[in-house]
Write a protein that holds these residues in place. Structure first.
Motif, mmCIF file in Angstrom:
data_model
loop_
_atom_site.group_PDB
_atom_site.id
_atom_site.type_symbol
_atom_site.label_atom_id
_atom_site.label_comp_id
_atom_site.label_asym_id
_atom_site.label_seq_id
_atom_site.Cartn_x
_atom_site.Cartn_y
_atom_site.Cartn_z
ATOM 1 N N SER A 269 79.450 38.319 17.780
ATOM 2 C CA SER A 269 77.840 38.407 18.478
ATOM 3 C C SER A 269 78.180 36.612 18.836
ATOM 4 N N LEU A 270 77.021 36.314 18.681
ATOM 5 C CA LEU A 270 76.289 34.810 20.058
ATOM 6 C C LEU A 270 75.537 34.067 19.360
ATOM 7 N N THR A 271 75.620 33.383 18.854
ATOM 8 C CA THR A 271 74.692 32.362 18.559
ATOM 9 C C THR A 271 73.956 31.167 19.463
ATOM 10 N N ILE A 272 72.700 31.810 20.161
ATOM 11 C CA ILE A 272 72.390 31.221 20.910
ATOM 12 C C ILE A 272 71.220 29.922 20.656
ATOM 13 N N ILE A 287 60.621 34.176 24.587
ATOM 14 C CA ILE A 287 62.124 34.631 25.587
ATOM 15 C C ILE A 287 63.088 35.499 24.807
ATOM 16 N N CYS A 288 63.161 34.112 23.861
ATOM 17 C CA CYS A 288 63.834 34.400 22.310
ATOM 18 C C CYS A 288 63.778 35.172 21.765
ATOM 19 N N SER A 289 62.455 35.648 21.600
ATOM 20 C CA SER A 289 62.135 36.569 20.730
ATOM 21 C C SER A 289 61.663 37.754 21.328
ATOM 22 N N GLN A 290 62.386 38.052 21.818
ATOM 23 C CA GLN A 290 62.547 39.578 23.266
ATOM 24 C C GLN A 290 63.763 40.203 22.759
ATOM 25 N N PHE A 291 64.425 39.585 21.767
ATOM 26 C CA PHE A 291 65.958 39.936 21.009
ATOM 27 C C PHE A 291 65.438 39.904 19.368
ATOM 28 N N ALA A 292 66.288 40.695 18.996
ATOM 29 C CA ALA A 292 66.404 41.331 17.695
ATOM 30 C C ALA A 292 65.995 39.864 16.736
ATOM 31 N N ARG A 308 77.204 40.346 22.618
ATOM 32 C CA ARG A 308 77.814 39.685 23.753
ATOM 33 C C ARG A 308 77.732 40.449 25.421
ATOM 34 N N SER A 309 77.364 41.840 25.034
ATOM 35 C CA SER A 309 76.805 42.155 26.357
ATOM 36 C C SER A 309 75.420 41.914 26.723
ATOM 37 N N GLU A 310 75.243 41.478 25.998
ATOM 38 C CA GLU A 310 73.618 41.007 25.982
ATOM 39 C C GLU A 310 73.481 39.668 26.826
ATOM 40 N N PHE A 314 70.159 38.226 29.051
ATOM 41 C CA PHE A 314 69.280 37.078 28.762
ATOM 42 C C PHE A 314 68.966 35.662 29.748
ATOM 43 N N LEU A 315 70.416 35.505 30.358
ATOM 44 C CA LEU A 315 70.211 34.340 30.416
ATOM 45 C C LEU A 315 69.648 34.536 32.138
ATOM 46 N N GLY A 316 69.657 36.005 32.731
ATOM 47 C CA GLY A 316 68.481 36.463 33.405
ATOM 48 C C GLY A 316 67.199 35.633 33.655
ATOM 49 N N LEU A 317 67.079 36.422 31.561
ATOM 50 C CA LEU A 317 65.300 36.167 32.031
ATOM 51 C C LEU A 317 65.335 34.572 31.747
#
Length: 323
Positions: A269-272, A287-292, A308-310, A314-317
């Motif tokens: 997975s990725l850390t952002i 933005i970040c709170s939209q993900f688990a 990774r598929s997300e 995320f970048l689009g948001l």
């Protein structure tokens, strides 16, 4: 017993130093609970047995990420002091709870603690604000204190280094465990004493920081346009350590852009790390709170584990928010 729960970055550590310089606790009566910067659900580490009849301080971790565990410890603790600047949409009142919460993008926890202590230990707050990427508030307080440009540069370097030390996938990635770093720094009368001592953690952190930053600078951007600068770092401990500091540097260099720093986790997975544009320091936490596993504050936020598929989603948001 007094339990101090704090984020392992500069803001958390320097906030606690301010409090304990003014309100000392004997080492035999103090339990320290901390972790890497992204380990923010720390209150759940306090057991019912530990919390019973204890005085508890919680610093620089999101109220929203700890409210359930907080309710449990409040049932048995004597009192809880909670100070933070991250999301707090689930804030509640309790007779045993004193909460100093401000989510404005111009404050950090150490600045809030400094206000609470009426400027009793402000130098640590200046260093913390610099470390959290809040240069304008840091300089404003420094000017009030009459600090020279050279002194401000020194405090900024210390803040950046202690903040840098908090990043990693685990404590094993860090140069110093956060609790141990707090204990070492507490022995100094001021941040300038830390900087002046060649045997302090400052020198070791400075060497590590320079080496890690050079590697980060060699990584090419994922994307770079008028709205967003995104960089992916290598899958290595150095990348986890430098990710937050590098995000702050890129944000300062590109004030009109949102900055995204991506690092890889062991499970693929990725850390952002997301920094809102300096010219528009709002919306990062939303933005970040939209993900688990996401959260943070207005000006800076992150996601601990993003599939990774997300990443493109995320970048689009981010692009849509700051275009």
């Amino acid at each position: 017993m007094h339990i101090d729960v704090f984020n392992g970055d500069a803001d958390g550590i320097f906030s606690l130093i301010q409090l304990r310089k003014v309100k000392p606790i004997a080492a035999t009566e103090q339990l320290l609970i901390s972790g890497v910067k992204r380990d923010i659900s720390l209150v759940q580490q306090v057991t019912t047995e530990q919390a019973t009849n204890a005085s508890i301080t919680v610093l620089d971790i999101s109220f929203d990420k700890n409210n359930t565990a907080l309710e449990q410890v409040l049932a048995v603790a004597d009192e809880v002091f909670y100070c933070d600047h991250h999301q707090a949409t689930r804030l509640f009142q309790h007779p045993k709870l004193t909460a100093v919460i401000d989510t404005a993008p111009t404050v950090c926890t150490a600045l809030l603690v400094n206000q609470y202590l009426k400027n009793a230990q402000p130098l640590w707050a200046v260093a913390a604000a610099f470390g959290d990427g809040l240069d304008k508030p840091a300089k404003a307080l420094a000017s009030q204190l009459g600090l020279s440009s050279e002194q401000q540069v020194q405090l900024k370097q210390l803040g950046m280094l202690v903040n840098y030390n908090g990043y990693g996938a685990s404590k094993a990635d860090l140069h110093f465990a956060p609790a141990a770093l707090y204990q070492q720094l507490m022995t100094y009368d001021s941040p300038f004493a830390v900087i002046a001592d060649a045997q302090s953690p400052f020198a070791a952190l400075n060497a590590g920081y320079d080496a890690d930053l050079a590697k980060a600078r060699s990584c090419k951007p994922l994307s770079d346009n008028t709205a967003v600068l995104a960089v992916q770092l290598d899958n290595a401990p150095w990348a986890a350590r430098i990710s937050g500091s590098y995000g702050n540097i890129l944000a300062a260099e590109n004030p009109a852009k949102a900055v995204v720093v991506v690092t890889s986790n062991a499970d693929d997975s990725l850390t952002i790390s997301l920094r809102a544009p300096k010219n528009n320091p709002y919306g990062a936490a939303d933005i970040c709170s939209q993900f688990a596993t996401g959260g943070g504050r207005e000006g800076a936020a992150g996601i601990n584990s993003l599939d990774r598929s997300e990443l493109d989603v995320f970048l689009g948001l981010v692009a849509a928010k700051y275009v």
